[in-house]
Design a protein around this motif. Structure first.
Motif, PDB file in Angstrom:
ATOM      1  N   THR A 169     -31.406-150.727  -8.391  1.00 25.43           N
ATOM      2  CA  THR A 169     -32.007-150.547  -7.064  1.00 25.43           C
ATOM      3  C   THR A 169     -32.813-151.744  -6.571  1.00 25.43           C
ATOM      4  O   THR A 169     -33.009-151.888  -5.371  1.00 25.43           O
ATOM      5  CB  THR A 169     -32.942-149.330  -7.077  1.00 25.43           C
ATOM      6  N   GLY A 206     -31.297-153.447   0.982  1.00 25.24           N
ATOM      7  CA  GLY A 206     -30.626-152.777   2.091  1.00 25.24           C
ATOM      8  C   GLY A 206     -29.177-152.439   1.849  1.00 25.24           C
ATOM      9  O   GLY A 206     -28.580-151.675   2.608  1.00 25.24           O
ATOM     10  N   SER A 207     -28.569-153.001   0.808  1.00 23.99           N
ATOM     11  CA  SER A 207     -27.167-152.706   0.519  1.00 23.99           C
ATOM     12  C   SER A 207     -27.034-151.288  -0.029  1.00 23.99           C
ATOM     13  O   SER A 207     -27.983-150.701  -0.540  1.00 23.99           O
ATOM     14  CB  SER A 207     -26.621-153.716  -0.495  1.00 23.99           C
ATOM     15  N   THR A 208     -25.830-150.734   0.103  1.00 24.23           N
ATOM     16  CA  THR A 208     -25.575-149.363  -0.347  1.00 24.23           C
ATOM     17  C   THR A 208     -24.724-149.354  -1.600  1.00 24.23           C
ATOM     18  O   THR A 208     -23.975-150.301  -1.868  1.00 24.23           O
ATOM     19  CB  THR A 208     -24.870-148.544   0.753  1.00 24.23           C
ATOM     20  N   ASN A 238     -26.652-144.347  -2.050  1.00 26.11           N
ATOM     21  CA  ASN A 238     -28.039-144.790  -2.078  1.00 26.11           C
ATOM     22  C   ASN A 238     -28.194-146.184  -1.484  1.00 26.11           C
ATOM     23  O   ASN A 238     -27.212-146.898  -1.255  1.00 26.11           O
ATOM     24  CB  ASN A 238     -28.571-144.786  -3.515  1.00 26.11           C
ATOM     25  N   HIS A 239     -29.458-146.572  -1.260  1.00 29.24           N
ATOM     26  CA  HIS A 239     -29.777-147.890  -0.713  1.00 29.24           C
ATOM     27  C   HIS A 239     -30.607-148.684  -1.715  1.00 29.24           C
ATOM     28  O   HIS A 239     -31.595-148.177  -2.247  1.00 29.24           O
ATOM     29  CB  HIS A 239     -30.563-147.746   0.597  1.00 29.24           C
ATOM     30  N   SER A 289     -30.083-137.979   5.480  1.00 33.75           N
ATOM     31  CA  SER A 289     -29.611-139.268   5.005  1.00 33.75           C
ATOM     32  C   SER A 289     -28.101-139.294   5.107  1.00 33.75           C
ATOM     33  O   SER A 289     -27.481-138.412   5.701  1.00 33.75           O
ATOM     34  CB  SER A 289     -30.053-139.506   3.562  1.00 33.75           C
ATOM     35  N   GLY A 310     -35.767-145.863  -0.986  1.00 32.58           N
ATOM     36  CA  GLY A 310     -34.347-145.878  -0.621  1.00 32.58           C
ATOM     37  C   GLY A 310     -33.412-145.939  -1.791  1.00 32.58           C
ATOM     38  O   GLY A 310     -32.234-145.628  -1.672  1.00 32.58           O
TER      39      GLY A 310
END
Length: 642
Positions: free
Chosen positions: A373, A435-437, A430-431, A404, A389
């Motif tokens: 993360t 900011g990437s998922t 998730n983030h 979400s 996030g």
């Protein structure tokens, strides 16, 4: 210290004697309890490690890239179909060249093309070719020829080496509904199985349904069989031909333990034994991974003596200070409870771990979570997951829950499960901190105390972004044309069948347009394939611009396209669309230095007026198109006008 301790009265002796007696009894009980707890924790860790290894084995076999490659080769490769149908000679160079790329990419021992009779017609391999041999008796061939993808572990009849055989049907056309004309097999080396078992630590084996060791961390156990050994059983295993020539002898090696036992003894040492089954779906039964760990060393004599000494001293103090004993007991109980929670977490685990308190606030995360993360423990500790996030543990506080990318149904199901104190498993998007998922495969488990009250939650999160990306890519390759991005023949036929079913149910019409380009061959031959490909991409764009969003434009192959126009109130409502397409495609196209002029011949059939099944309406549209070609091209014609 109380005054009576210094008194020589007999009461002091009685108090000390009672305290020591209680301490002695308590120490023996505590030793036994700690020993049982150590064994319980050891088994829990064994089970956790087994689950991770079994998940890894399943990911690298039944859900692996080689399995996906075998499936795609069986659907999309005309040259392999020609080989299976006997239209090409055995080991034709063009066939071997097509097989060579995936063989080298995956490091496979070999790729096979097998005809419907079980005869190998092409074999790309770094070793001895088995072309011409029959493998009709192999279960993986028998299952694939009947349309079932499968993984099969066996010893090669000719190489004598272990391998994993990934088998998929070879279809007559690119439609999976077409007949199976052969089988595609990718053989991967079996030796990596031993390395994967080494992740468990201790002694581990992979056992076949017949009770034969196929992989092991101990070389002397490889191909040993479980007791008992008799002539009939050995002969039955030999007749399977699954293990090569290993069972030609009537005296095979035997495993020195019964895998059905929970505890075994080897060389005077006691071991705990646990197992988990793989998802290979072998008709013969389950393949299982077994792991054993020594239990005698979990609580050695030195530690027992230390525990007895400490408890005896504590018992003496307890006899003097009863109040302190109660306080100390509560502290010990709390520490043991804390240990029970933390004992389920492995900081070095490749799986991200999140621990939350009963209200949903994050208490602890492991290093893998931080790597996944971008958040470290200090940034997330004490926060609700909805405030971070990068975590997949949502809060159960309604005041902080926010919608979400995860579906409402998924979140609702999660809290329904947790509210009923059950384990939940699912997936989240998730983030990360940047900011990437990414995708997480999550298991969230409530943790309870001795009174079965929930005292927190443990989340195990696996990053499965790569697998999700590969699944999406495989879906695109299977249903969309690589050049134009339009639906391919397989997806078109599926949508055509859906349109026919809906038309019958709702008593409506739809039009099917068969579009063949006029003059495309001259452009392709005169200006080259690159120009031809670019022209096809422009044609696809123009066709999409001529129809509604609810309609379907597909590329059948070459310069042939099909269009499904839904909800035609009148059979002739397709005419303006056909005129619009002809006008659009008649406009000159400039590609680089080349000016390209083409047209379109369009055949139109109406469902159900011109046929009440998809094969008939497609054939009639094709026939109407050829009539346009015959009459001068660059026009359209209805089948009903022929």
């Amino acid at each position: 210290m109380p005054q009576f301790i210094h008194s020589p009265s007999w009461r002091q002796g009685i108090i000390i004697s009672v305290a020591l007696t209680i301490g002695l009894l308590a120490s023996f009980g505590l030793v036994q309890s700690l020993k049982s707890k150590a064994e319980e924790d050891s088994r829990a860790k064994m089970n956790d490690a087994l689950e991770l290894v079994v998940l890894d084995l399943n990911t690298k076999t039944i859900r692996s890239q080689p399995m996906g490659a075998a499936i795609l080769l069986g659907i999309n490769e005309p040259i392999l179909k020609d080989a299976a149908n006997g239209k090409l000679p055995a080991d034709a160079p063009t066939v071997l060249a097509r097989l060579k790329s995936p063989q080298q990419h995956f490091g496979a021992d070999g790729l096979y093309v097998i005809n419907r009779d079980g005869l190998i017609v092409a074999h790309a391999t770094t070793g001895k070719s088995s072309t011409g041999n029959s493998i009709a008796f192999r279960p993986y061939f028998q299952r694939a020829i009947h349309g079932q993808n499968n993984v099969y572990a066996a010893v090669g009849s000719y190489s004598g080496e272990r391998g994993l055989y990934f088998a998929a049907p070879l279809y007559e056309t690119s439609a999976p509904e077409s007949p199976v004309i052969g089988v595609i097999v990718i053989k991967m080396p079996g030796e990596p199985l031993d390395k994967q078992l080494n992740q468990l630590g201790g002694n581990s084996i992979l056992l076949s349904p017949q009770g034969v060791v196929f992989a092991s961390t101990r070389a002397n156990w490889l191909f040993a069989m479980t007791p008992p050994s008799n002539l009939e059983r050995v002969a039955a295993i030999h007749n399977l031909k699954q293990f090569g020539k290993r069972f030609e002898s009537n005296q095979p090696d035997l495993l020195p333990f019964d895998p059905n036992s929970k505890e075994i003894e080897l060389s005077g040492q006691h071991y705990a034994l646990e197992s988990k089954a793989l998802e290979w779906n072998d008709p013969a039964g389950e393949w299982k991974v077994f792991n054993m760990r020594e239990v005698d060393s979990l609580f050695p004599l030195k530690q027992k003596i230390q525990v007895v000494t400490i408890v005896m001293l504590l018992a003496l103090i307890i006899g003097i200070l009863v109040a302190f004993v109660d306080t100390y007991r509560r502290k010990i109980a709390k520490d043991l409870l804390r240990f029970r929670i933390l004992g389920t977490v492995q900081e070095s685990s490749p799986i991200a771990v999140v621990i939350a308190d009963p209200t949903g606030r994050i208490e602890w995360v492991n290093p893998q979570y931080e790597r996944n993360t971008g958040y470290d423990l200090t940034e997330v500790q004490g926060k609700y997951p909805a405030e971070v996030g990068g975590t997949a543990l949502p809060s159960n506080e309604s005041s902080i829950e926010k919608p979400s990318q995860n579906s409402i149904d998924n979140t609702s199901n999660l809290w329904t499960k947790l509210a009923s104190e059950q384990q939940w498993r699912g997936e989240f998007i998730n983030h990360r901190k940047d900011g990437s998922t990414y995708w997480d495969d999550a298991i969230i488990t409530p943790v309870k105390d001795d009174k079965q009250h929930v005292i927190g939650y443990v989340g195990m999160l696996e990053d499965v972004t790569l697998r999700k990306t590969m699944e999406e890519r495989l879906r695109e390759l299977a249903h969309f044309d690589k050049l134009t991005g339009l639906p391919n023949r397989a997806l078109f036929l599926d949508r055509l069948q859906q349109a026919a079913t809906r038309s019958k149910r709702e008593r409506t019409r739809f039009a099917l347009l068969f579009v063949d380009l006029d003059g495309f061959k001259a452009v392709n031959d005169g200006y080259g394939h690159d120009t031809g490909d670019a022209l096809l991409q422009i044609v696809a764009q123009r066709l999409n611009e001529c129809v509604r969003e609810s309609d379907t434009v597909a590329r059948m192959g070459g310069d042939e396209f099909t269009i499904i126009l839904l909800n035609m109130l009148d059979a002739r409502n397709a005419s303006p669309i056909a005129e619009k397409i002809i006008a659009s495609l008649s406009q000159p196209v400039v590609i680089g230095e080349h000016h390209c002029n083409i047209g379109a011949s369009i055949g139109i059939s109406i469902f159900p007026d011109d046929g009440d099944d998809v094969s008939t309406v497609l054939s009639h549209a094709d026939g109407a198109m050829y009539e346009v070609k015959r009459r001068g091209k660059n026009s359209f014609r209805y089948f009903s006008d022929l």
